[in-house]
Design a protein around this motif. Structure first.
Motif, PDB file in Angstrom:
ATOM      1  N   VAL A 150      -5.611  -2.479  -0.011  1.00 11.69           N
ATOM      2  CA  VAL A 150      -4.278  -3.643  -0.346  1.00 11.69           C
ATOM      3  C   VAL A 150      -4.666  -4.079  -1.635  1.00 11.69           C
ATOM      4  O   VAL A 150      -5.813  -4.717  -2.265  1.00 11.69           O
ATOM      5  CB  VAL A 150      -4.473  -4.827   0.786  1.00 11.69           C
ATOM      6  N   ASN A 173       5.744  -0.721   2.842  1.00  8.66           N
ATOM      7  CA  ASN A 173       4.324  -1.115   2.653  1.00  8.66           C
ATOM      8  C   ASN A 173       4.126  -2.266   1.663  1.00  8.66           C
ATOM      9  O   ASN A 173       3.349  -2.274   0.687  1.00  8.66           O
ATOM     10  CB  ASN A 173       3.374   0.094   2.308  1.00  8.66           C
ATOM     11  N   LYS A 178      -1.026  -0.928   0.246  1.00  5.26           N
ATOM     12  CA  LYS A 178      -0.086  -1.864   0.580  1.00  5.26           C
ATOM     13  C   LYS A 178      -0.074  -2.866  -0.884  1.00  5.26           C
ATOM     14  O   LYS A 178      -1.058  -2.977  -1.236  1.00  5.26           O
ATOM     15  CB  LYS A 178      -0.387  -2.688   1.614  1.00  5.26           C
ATOM     16  N   PHE A 190      -3.775   0.661   6.356  1.00  9.87           N
ATOM     17  CA  PHE A 190      -3.834   0.991   5.023  1.00  9.87           C
ATOM     18  C   PHE A 190      -5.395   1.117   4.511  1.00  9.87           C
ATOM     19  O   PHE A 190      -6.229   0.569   4.951  1.00  9.87           O
ATOM     20  CB  PHE A 190      -3.384  -0.004   4.016  1.00  9.87           C
TER      21      PHE A 190
END
Length: 285
Positions: free
Chosen positions: A80, A22, A4, A77
């Motif tokens: 990030v 995302n 993301k 996820f």
């Protein structure tokens, strides 16, 4: 591996970014006396600038709370990637780091989170976000992406701006390396640039806006001389002055080999500090 991308609202969103999956934008808060709004998708540049003018050009901003960043990191996820405005102009970078700490205190899921300090704002965040996405979609390792992007921010990007008014910057204490005497030069257009430390420095000046914008195009041409610009891009951000953006884009096209030059409206935060008639140009090389 799933990923993301999280940016703050200092990132001026290109049309394609608005369709990304995302992807989250954590908004700053904008204030004009009792008028307080979130710098989000509902931001109305024309209305905000009109309100600023009615208030003598004065407005303030507030960085997002760490909890807002923590919430943006939620989800299924593996990694990030977070991108914020330079820490020299805002507390947003530190807030994003605190959000990472809060997330890791509450979760033990092995998620990798990295907060990038863009050392800039505006279109440079746009360009950097695209690089992060490209690398992640290529399946690059988390640590490799972090290393490549951190180096890229310092060594392969640049930003210039030319403003009609420096009132918002001065009143909010955002001038750092600029000498106060510069702003006493009536009717002179000041050109500033982003330093590799994330500060603001004086790059030049001229008598008219068009001459100043042409000078910016010359500066960029000199910066990218002998560079391979295949696949590289320029983002021209404007505050209620699309025609100036088009003028500058044309000059850059004439003087460089850039094939991708996008003109977009400034976000709320960048509209506040660039003020009416402000132009910001961000580029990679």
């Amino acid at each position: 591996m799933s990923f993301k991308i999280v940016v703050d609202s200092c990132c001026d969103l290109s049309d394609d970014m608005k369709k990304w999956n995302n992807f989250s934008v954590v908004p700053l808060t904008l204030e004009i006396e009792d008028y307080i709004i979130s710098d989000d998708e509902n931001f109305d540049q024309d209305d905000f600038i009109s309100r600023m003018k009615a208030n003598g050009g004065m407005a303030k901003s507030a960085c997002p709370a760490p909890d807002l960043f923590k919430e943006a990191y939620e989800g299924d996820f593996d990694s990030v990637y977070v991108l914020t405005i330079t820490d020299k102009l805002s507390g947003t970078y530190n807030s994003a780091l605190q959000g990472k700490m809060l997330y890791e205190e509450e979760h033990n899921d092995g998620k990798k989170i990295h907060v990038f300090n863009s050392l800039a704002t505006s279109g440079l965040e746009t360009i950097i976000a695209h690089l992060i996405k490209d690398l992640a979609e290529q399946g690059k390792d988390f640590d490799e992406i972090v290393s490549v992007v951190e180096d890229y921010i310092v060594n392969n990007t640049g930003l210039y701006f030319c403003l009609e008014s420096f009132d918002a910057l001065k009143k909010n204490g955002r001038l750092f390396a600029l000498a106060a005497s510069v702003f006493e030069k009536i009717k002179v257009k000041i050109i500033c640039k982003r330093t590799t430390e994330g500060n603001i420095s004086l790059a030049g000046q001229d008598l008219t806006t068009n001459r100043a914008l042409t000078k910016i195009a010359n500066f960029i041409a000199a910066d990218v001389k002998d560079k391979n610009l295949d696949g590289k891009s320029v983002v021209v951000t404007h505050v209620c002055c699309k025609e100036k953006g088009e003028f500058l884009a044309k000059k850059i096209e004439e003087k460089t080999d850039y094939k991708s030059i996008e003109i977009i409206k400034a976000s709320g935060l960048n509209s506040l500090y660039a003020s009416d008639g402000g132009i910001i140009v961000s580029y990679e090389y």
